[in-house]
Motif scaffolding. Structure first.
Motif, PDB file in Angstrom:
ATOM      1  N   SER A  40       0.827  -1.212   0.000  1.00 42.00           N
ATOM      2  CA  SER A  40       0.000   0.000   0.000  1.00 42.00           C
ATOM      3  C   SER A  40       0.856   1.255   0.000  1.00 42.00           C
ATOM      4  O   SER A  40       0.543   2.242  -0.678  1.00 42.00           O
ATOM      5  CB  SER A  40      -0.924   0.006   1.227  1.00 42.00           C
ATOM      6  OG  SER A  40      -1.748  -1.133   1.236  1.00 42.00           O
ATOM      7  N   LEU A  41       1.955   1.223   0.748  1.00 47.14           N
ATOM      8  CA  LEU A  41       2.838   2.387   0.817  1.00 47.14           C
ATOM      9  C   LEU A  41       3.531   2.627  -0.520  1.00 47.14           C
ATOM     10  O   LEU A  41       3.662   3.774  -0.964  1.00 47.14           O
ATOM     11  CB  LEU A  41       3.872   2.172   1.927  1.00 47.14           C
ATOM     12  CG  LEU A  41       4.730   3.375   2.323  1.00 47.14           C
ATOM     13  CD1 LEU A  41       3.863   4.564   2.719  1.00 47.14           C
ATOM     14  CD2 LEU A  41       5.667   2.997   3.461  1.00 47.14           C
ATOM     15  N   LYS A  42       3.951   1.555  -1.177  1.00 42.22           N
ATOM     16  CA  LYS A  42       4.583   1.693  -2.497  1.00 42.22           C
ATOM     17  C   LYS A  42       3.604   2.244  -3.525  1.00 42.22           C
ATOM     18  O   LYS A  42       3.998   2.943  -4.464  1.00 42.22           O
ATOM     19  CB  LYS A  42       5.107   0.338  -2.972  1.00 42.22           C
ATOM     20  CG  LYS A  42       6.420  -0.089  -2.341  1.00 42.22           C
ATOM     21  CD  LYS A  42       6.905  -1.375  -2.987  1.00 42.22           C
ATOM     22  CE  LYS A  42       8.265  -1.781  -2.455  1.00 42.22           C
ATOM     23  NZ  LYS A  42       8.757  -3.016  -3.113  1.00 42.22           N
ATOM     24  N   GLN A  43       2.336   1.932  -3.376  1.00 45.25           N
ATOM     25  CA  GLN A  43       1.318   2.445  -4.298  1.00 45.25           C
ATOM     26  C   GLN A  43       0.947   3.885  -3.970  1.00 45.25           C
ATOM     27  O   GLN A  43       0.655   4.681  -4.873  1.00 45.25           O
ATOM     28  CB  GLN A  43       0.063   1.562  -4.234  1.00 45.25           C
ATOM     29  CG  GLN A  43       0.248   0.176  -4.802  1.00 45.25           C
ATOM     30  CD  GLN A  43      -0.990  -0.684  -4.616  1.00 45.25           C
ATOM     31  OE1 GLN A  43      -1.761  -0.495  -3.661  1.00 45.25           O
ATOM     32  NE2 GLN A  43      -1.192  -1.639  -5.496  1.00 45.25           N
ATOM     33  N   ASN A 186      -7.328  -5.147   2.986  1.00 42.60           N
ATOM     34  CA  ASN A 186      -8.034  -4.176   2.145  1.00 42.60           C
ATOM     35  C   ASN A 186      -7.013  -3.203   1.554  1.00 42.60           C
ATOM     36  O   ASN A 186      -6.977  -2.026   1.917  1.00 42.60           O
ATOM     37  CB  ASN A 186      -9.077  -3.420   2.981  1.00 42.60           C
ATOM     38  CG  ASN A 186     -10.022  -2.600   2.127  1.00 42.60           C
ATOM     39  OD1 ASN A 186      -9.856  -2.511   0.912  1.00 42.60           O
ATOM     40  ND2 ASN A 186     -11.003  -1.985   2.761  1.00 42.60           N
ATOM     41  N   PRO A 187      -6.154  -3.674   0.616  1.00 45.09           N
ATOM     42  CA  PRO A 187      -5.048  -2.845   0.128  1.00 45.09           C
ATOM     43  C   PRO A 187      -5.491  -1.593  -0.622  1.00 45.09           C
ATOM     44  O   PRO A 187      -4.789  -0.579  -0.575  1.00 45.09           O
ATOM     45  CB  PRO A 187      -4.259  -3.794  -0.783  1.00 45.09           C
ATOM     46  CG  PRO A 187      -5.242  -4.868  -1.168  1.00 45.09           C
ATOM     47  CD  PRO A 187      -6.147  -5.019   0.008  1.00 45.09           C
ATOM     48  N   ARG A 191      -4.303   2.042   0.572  1.00 47.73           N
ATOM     49  CA  ARG A 191      -3.582   2.980  -0.307  1.00 47.73           C
ATOM     50  C   ARG A 191      -4.236   4.352  -0.279  1.00 47.73           C
ATOM     51  O   ARG A 191      -3.552   5.370  -0.114  1.00 47.73           O
ATOM     52  CB  ARG A 191      -3.572   2.442  -1.742  1.00 47.73           C
ATOM     53  CG  ARG A 191      -2.909   3.363  -2.762  1.00 47.73           C
ATOM     54  CD  ARG A 191      -3.372   3.028  -4.158  1.00 47.73           C
ATOM     55  NE  ARG A 191      -4.811   3.196  -4.303  1.00 47.73           N
ATOM     56  CZ  ARG A 191      -5.607   2.339  -4.954  1.00 47.73           C
ATOM     57  NH1 ARG A 191      -5.136   1.256  -5.528  1.00 47.73           N
ATOM     58  NH2 ARG A 191      -6.916   2.592  -5.029  1.00 47.73           N
ATOM     59  N   ASP A 192      -5.562   4.395  -0.421  1.00 48.89           N
ATOM     60  CA  ASP A 192      -6.269   5.679  -0.448  1.00 48.89           C
ATOM     61  C   ASP A 192      -6.116   6.428   0.880  1.00 48.89           C
ATOM     62  O   ASP A 192      -5.948   7.651   0.896  1.00 48.89           O
ATOM     63  CB  ASP A 192      -7.754   5.451  -0.757  1.00 48.89           C
ATOM     64  CG  ASP A 192      -7.981   4.914  -2.167  1.00 48.89           C
ATOM     65  OD1 ASP A 192      -7.067   5.045  -3.006  1.00 48.89           O
ATOM     66  OD2 ASP A 192      -9.067   4.358  -2.420  1.00 48.89           O
ATOM     67  N   ILE A 264     -11.633   6.513   7.521  1.00 48.88           N
ATOM     68  CA  ILE A 264     -11.142   7.756   8.101  1.00 48.88           C
ATOM     69  C   ILE A 264     -12.179   8.243   9.109  1.00 48.88           C
ATOM     70  O   ILE A 264     -13.325   8.489   8.773  1.00 48.88           O
ATOM     71  CB  ILE A 264     -10.902   8.822   7.009  1.00 48.88           C
ATOM     72  CG1 ILE A 264      -9.797   8.354   6.060  1.00 48.88           C
ATOM     73  CG2 ILE A 264     -10.530  10.168   7.628  1.00 48.88           C
ATOM     74  CD1 ILE A 264      -9.596   9.259   4.855  1.00 48.88           C
ATOM     75  N   TYR A 265     -11.762   8.382  10.364  1.00 50.72           N
ATOM     76  CA  TYR A 265     -12.671   8.734  11.450  1.00 50.72           C
ATOM     77  C   TYR A 265     -12.686  10.227  11.755  1.00 50.72           C
ATOM     78  O   TYR A 265     -13.711  10.767  12.151  1.00 50.72           O
ATOM     79  CB  TYR A 265     -12.288   7.958  12.720  1.00 50.72           C
ATOM     80  CG  TYR A 265     -12.626   6.494  12.638  1.00 50.72           C
ATOM     81  CD1 TYR A 265     -13.766   5.988  13.240  1.00 50.72           C
ATOM     82  CD2 TYR A 265     -11.810   5.614  11.932  1.00 50.72           C
ATOM     83  CE1 TYR A 265     -14.095   4.642  13.154  1.00 50.72           C
ATOM     84  CE2 TYR A 265     -12.122   4.272  11.838  1.00 50.72           C
ATOM     85  CZ  TYR A 265     -13.268   3.791  12.442  1.00 50.72           C
ATOM     86  OH  TYR A 265     -13.590   2.456  12.350  1.00 50.72           O
TER      87      TYR A 265
END
Length: 312
Positions: A40-43, A186-187, A191-192, A264-265
């Protein structure tokens, strides 16, 4: 090319640039959720427009601490629980860097809990990823701050008598201006969320659920999950602190009941970061402190000179 001439360079970035040539294949256990964080971080980094030269990844001790071995960027492997103070210093010295700190739940919520609280309170401009697998993995399966009550381990053979910490609620109460939870299963959502966390000006805390099939076989694989930002069952305003607090409490209760809520909370986009506050007070130079290392003509200031002058 220095770290500073690379910053701000506009070019197309490929995620493969973040794969190191020395040790390109991560050596985590098969099925480990840490692979999901790395992917996810690479994306996310290319989407934010950051190159490896513009990125600093600071990690702690534990399985999560190996993250910067598998991400080709600037990296700093710190002592246990000390990733945040090092990341804070780097962000202050060079505000143009994309500073990311990462650590496990024991590293971040236990040993480094004090740093977590105060980094959130001061709203330092960085992203903090906590690998939350409810166990100490690298040291072979001890109870962690997020292990559920009753969990049996080497350190709690009769079951933990402690109520697990509530990381989302703790981040909000401490003053984080961006709080989210995602999961390795949930990649795309991960990522988002990481993109939005890195683009946020202020302290962005991402509690990243990462399954540990080797040392925490009793834990759920964090499926099925519900995205609170997309689900019609959870209508709330992430900019409303009271709404966020209520939903965080429900999320942290349900995790140990078998229902996984992610998303996102809370986000507070108009609050100035610590760096901005310091600039307004005149306590942070307009020119990044780190750039002075590349200025041969710079006359270095030493902090003790100011104190000596005051006592002359």
């Amino acid at each position: 090319m220095s770290a500073f001439s690379a910053i701000g360079e506009e070019r197309e970035i490929d995620r493969d640039e973040y794969t190191p040539t020395v040790e390109p294949q991560a050596t985590w256990c098969p099925g480990c959720g840490d692979f999901g964080v790395l992917k996810s971080l690479k994306q996310a980094l290319p989407e934010v427009g950051r190159t490896p030269e513009e990125t600093l990844l600071v990690t702690g001790i534990g399985c999560s601490g190996k993250l910067n071995s598998y991400l080709d960027s600037y990296g700093f492997h710190t002592l246990h629980g000390r990733a945040l103070p090092v990341a804070r210093a780097a962000a202050l010295a060079n505000p143009e860097l994309e500073v990311i700190a990462a650590g496990g739940d024991g590293d971040g919520y236990g040993i480094g809990g004090n740093h977590f609280v105060h980094t959130a309170r001061e709203n330092h401009d960085m992203t903090y990823i906590v690998f939350n697998n409810e166990i100490f993995g690298l040291t072979k399966g001890q109870t962690s701050p997020t292990s559920p009550k009753g969990h049996k381990s080497k350190t709690q053979p009769h079951g933990s008598a402690k109520t697990p910490i509530r990381p989302l609620s703790m981040a909000l109460t401490s003053g984080a201006s961006f709080v989210a939870r995602t999961a390795a299963v949930n990649p795309n959502q991960a990522r988002d969320i990481l993109v939005q966390a890195m683009e946020h000006d202020g302290f962005a805390h991402v509690d990243f659920l990462t399954q540990c099939p080797t040392w925490n076989k009793d834990a759920r694989q964090y499926v099925p999950y519900t995205d609170i930002n997309d689900s019609e069952d959870y209508e709330f305003d992430p900019t409303n602190r009271a709404d966020a607090q209520e939903l965080m409490r429900e999320t942290e209760d349900k995790l140990y009941e078998g229902e996984v809520l992610t998303g996102i909370y809370y986000r507070e986009d108009d609050r100035p970061s610590y760096q901005e506050e310091k600039k307004q007070l005149g306590e942070l130079p307009e020119e990044p402190l780190a750039e002075r290392y590349f200025d041969e003509d710079y006359d270095w200031e030493r902090s003790y000179d100011r104190f000596i002058d005051q006592h002359k």
